[in-house]
Scaffold this motif. Structure first.
Motif, mmCIF file in Angstrom:
data_model
loop_
_atom_site.group_PDB
_atom_site.id
_atom_site.type_symbol
_atom_site.label_atom_id
_atom_site.label_comp_id
_atom_site.label_asym_id
_atom_site.label_seq_id
_atom_site.Cartn_x
_atom_site.Cartn_y
_atom_site.Cartn_z
ATOM 1 N N VAL A 42 0.835 -1.201 0.000
ATOM 2 C CA VAL A 42 0.000 0.000 0.000
ATOM 3 C C VAL A 42 0.869 1.249 0.000
ATOM 4 C CG1 VAL A 42 -1.629 1.358 1.365
ATOM 5 C CG2 VAL A 42 -2.009 -1.094 1.069
ATOM 6 N N LEU A 43 1.932 1.239 0.798
ATOM 7 C CA LEU A 43 2.854 2.379 0.839
ATOM 8 C C LEU A 43 3.546 2.577 -0.496
ATOM 9 C CD1 LEU A 43 4.479 1.839 4.360
ATOM 10 C CD2 LEU A 43 2.867 3.625 3.704
ATOM 11 N N LYS A 44 3.919 1.479 -1.139
ATOM 12 C CA LYS A 44 4.564 1.575 -2.447
ATOM 13 C C LYS A 44 3.624 2.174 -3.485
ATOM 14 C CE LYS A 44 7.949 -2.145 -2.250
ATOM 15 N NZ LYS A 44 8.373 -3.418 -2.876
ATOM 16 N N ALA A 45 2.376 1.745 -3.438
ATOM 17 C CA ALA A 45 1.402 2.249 -4.403
ATOM 18 C C ALA A 45 1.162 3.743 -4.220
ATOM 19 C CB ALA A 45 0.095 1.475 -4.260
ATOM 20 N N LYS A 46 1.216 4.221 -2.974
ATOM 21 C CA LYS A 46 1.038 5.652 -2.721
ATOM 22 C C LYS A 46 2.185 6.465 -3.301
ATOM 23 C CE LYS A 46 -1.783 5.382 1.474
ATOM 24 N NZ LYS A 46 -1.851 5.703 2.929
ATOM 25 N N PRO B 278 2.403 5.865 -8.548
ATOM 26 C CA PRO B 278 1.063 5.666 -9.146
ATOM 27 C C PRO B 278 1.006 4.500 -10.130
ATOM 28 C CG PRO B 278 1.691 7.987 -9.185
ATOM 29 C CD PRO B 278 2.915 7.228 -8.777
ATOM 30 N N LYS B 279 2.150 4.138 -10.727
ATOM 31 C CA LYS B 279 2.168 3.052 -11.707
ATOM 32 C C LYS B 279 2.217 1.674 -11.043
ATOM 33 C CE LYS B 279 4.433 5.769 -15.320
ATOM 34 N NZ LYS B 279 5.595 5.833 -16.252
ATOM 35 N N TYR B 280 2.460 1.655 -9.745
ATOM 36 C CA TYR B 280 2.585 0.377 -9.035
ATOM 37 C C TYR B 280 1.212 -0.088 -8.547
ATOM 38 C CZ TYR B 280 4.145 -3.121 -5.692
ATOM 39 O OH TYR B 280 4.337 -4.297 -5.001
ATOM 40 N N LYS B 281 0.898 -1.336 -8.815
ATOM 41 C CA LYS B 281 -0.369 -1.912 -8.381
ATOM 42 C C LYS B 281 -0.116 -2.796 -7.164
ATOM 43 C CE LYS B 281 -4.185 -4.880 -9.850
ATOM 44 N NZ LYS B 281 -4.725 -5.739 -10.940
ATOM 45 N N ALA B 282 -0.712 -2.411 -6.054
ATOM 46 C CA ALA B 282 -0.517 -3.174 -4.821
ATOM 47 C C ALA B 282 -1.180 -4.538 -4.930
ATOM 48 C CB ALA B 282 -1.090 -2.410 -3.639
#
Length: 383
Positions: free
Chosen positions: A74-78, A81-85
């Motif tokens: 979730v932190l990575k996705a925040k 924007p291109k990362y899908k959690a």
């Protein structure tokens, strides 16, 4: 003539949305004795990697590990924007459980084929989600290898071994159908390229098994329709432990599941002979995200040496890795003028020796000093 159908299912990013293997690598790398009361790190590792049942404490560890990984994603996705959690849950738990139950009832062998060193973590996740038809499933694993093609070949080899073992145990077996489901393009390509397409089907599922469940069910039904006479369960006659010589019950390292003296089914240990790595180190050989199909693009750039904010059940902050120190001997600029050899460095002109130094004109010897002209003799005084 007897026929047999086998279904081999990859786990990470095929059945499960995320990398359970990477999750457990991170968690066990940070785990310290009795973080969970009564559970040492040694016991945790032994239970996760072993063949026996998990203790309640180790099941709790798996739950905590999954919760941590979900927060990290979730932190990575925040931040990207291109990362899908990932959900760190099954793509279609109910559908998968129904498929396994129906297939097993039809005499089909359903097997997990994975590159993870934690088979009992997989079993724990099945149990947590109520997948009753998968809790005693056979788990075959291959060593992690940084060469994607090599690992794909290893998976293909294990499928071949499984089939050969079936044929050895039942001489009447005529045809074996193998269906292989995986999210990695390399794994599917190696499998299909080396096999007869009439009896071997590879199904690529870059978006999880839920998207191909109907296709998988149809392929299984097609193999069952091709059989001649009633299909029998060959696996019931297979005792994998007999195919490996000099086995020790407590040090079981067979390829397939086995039953103990009480009849309980256990999954096999992983056969890691090379590429073994320490879970206490951040070794990329332990990171399976590099082997996921590009279309799924999950976590190819997973952090190395970082602890995310979500490990926070232990109160840990992110640890930044210090930049590498420069080499002790700096590289010389190839365009700079070359330095002269040490022995030929230009030096100041030598100081002349004292004996040859410029001196004032020599003082003549005393005996040869020019004297003033002699005075004429005095004239006598006149009286």
């Amino acid at each position: 003539m007897k026929t047999k159908t086998n279904v081999f299912l990859d786990f990470d990013n095929t059945q499960f949305d995320g990398h359970l293997h990477n999750t457990m690598i991170r968690y066990t790398g940070e785990y310290e004795d009795h973080d969970i009361p009564g559970l040492t790190k040694k016991q945790l590792m032994k239970e996760l990697m072993g063949t026996g049942p998990l203790s309640e404490e180790s099941k709790q560890a798996v739950q905590e590990a999954l919760a941590d990984s979900a927060k990290i994603d979730v932190l990575k996705a925040k931040n990207n924007p291109k990362y899908k959690a990932h959900t760190f849950d099954f793509f279609d738990a109910e559908g998968l459980n129904e498929l396994a139950g129906k297939s097993k009832g039809q005499g089909v062998d359903v097997v997990v084929l994975t590159a993870s060193m934690f088979p009992n973590a997989i079993k724990a996740v099945y149990e947590m989600n109520g997948l009753t038809h998968l809790k005693d499933i056979s788990i075959i694993s291959v060593p992690i290898n940084t060469n994607r093609t090599k690992m794909a070949e290893d998976k293909n080899t294990e499928i071949q071994k499984y089939e050969e073992n079936q044929r050895l145990k039942d001489k009447e077996l005529h045809t074996v159908h193998n269906i292989f489901v995986d999210d990695s393009k390399e794994n599917i390509q190696v499998f299909t390229k080396s096999r007869n397409p009439a009896t071997n089907i590879g199904i690529l599922t870059p978006d999880g098994i839920g998207k191909v469940m109907k296709s998988l069910e149809k392929e299984i039904e097609n193999t069952l329709e091709k059989k001649s006479g009633k299909q029998e369960s060959v696996s019931a006659k297979v005792n994998p432990r007999e195919s490996v010589e000099n086995q020790n019950t407590e040090e079981e390292e067979g390829l397939y599941a086995y039953r103990d003296n009480k009849g309980e089914l256990h999954s096999s240990k992983h056969k890691y002979k090379e590429n073994v790595f320490s879970t206490g180190k951040n070794d990329m050989r332990g990171n399976l995200s590099m082997f996921t199909e590009t279309q799924n693009q999950p976590q190819r750039n997973r952090e190395q040496g970082l602890r995310a904010q979500a490990s926070h059940s232990k109160g840990m902050d992110n640890i930044q890795v210090a930049p590498a120190l420069p080499p002790r001997s700096p590289k010389v600029d190839p365009n700079a003028p070359a330095l002269p050899p040490k022995g030929k460095v230009d030096q100041a002109p030598p100081v002349p020796s004292r004996t040859k130094a410029n001196q004032a004109p020599a003082i003549p010897p005393r005996g040869k000093v020019e004297s003033a002209p002699a005075l004429p003799p005095r004239s006598p005084k006149m009286r």
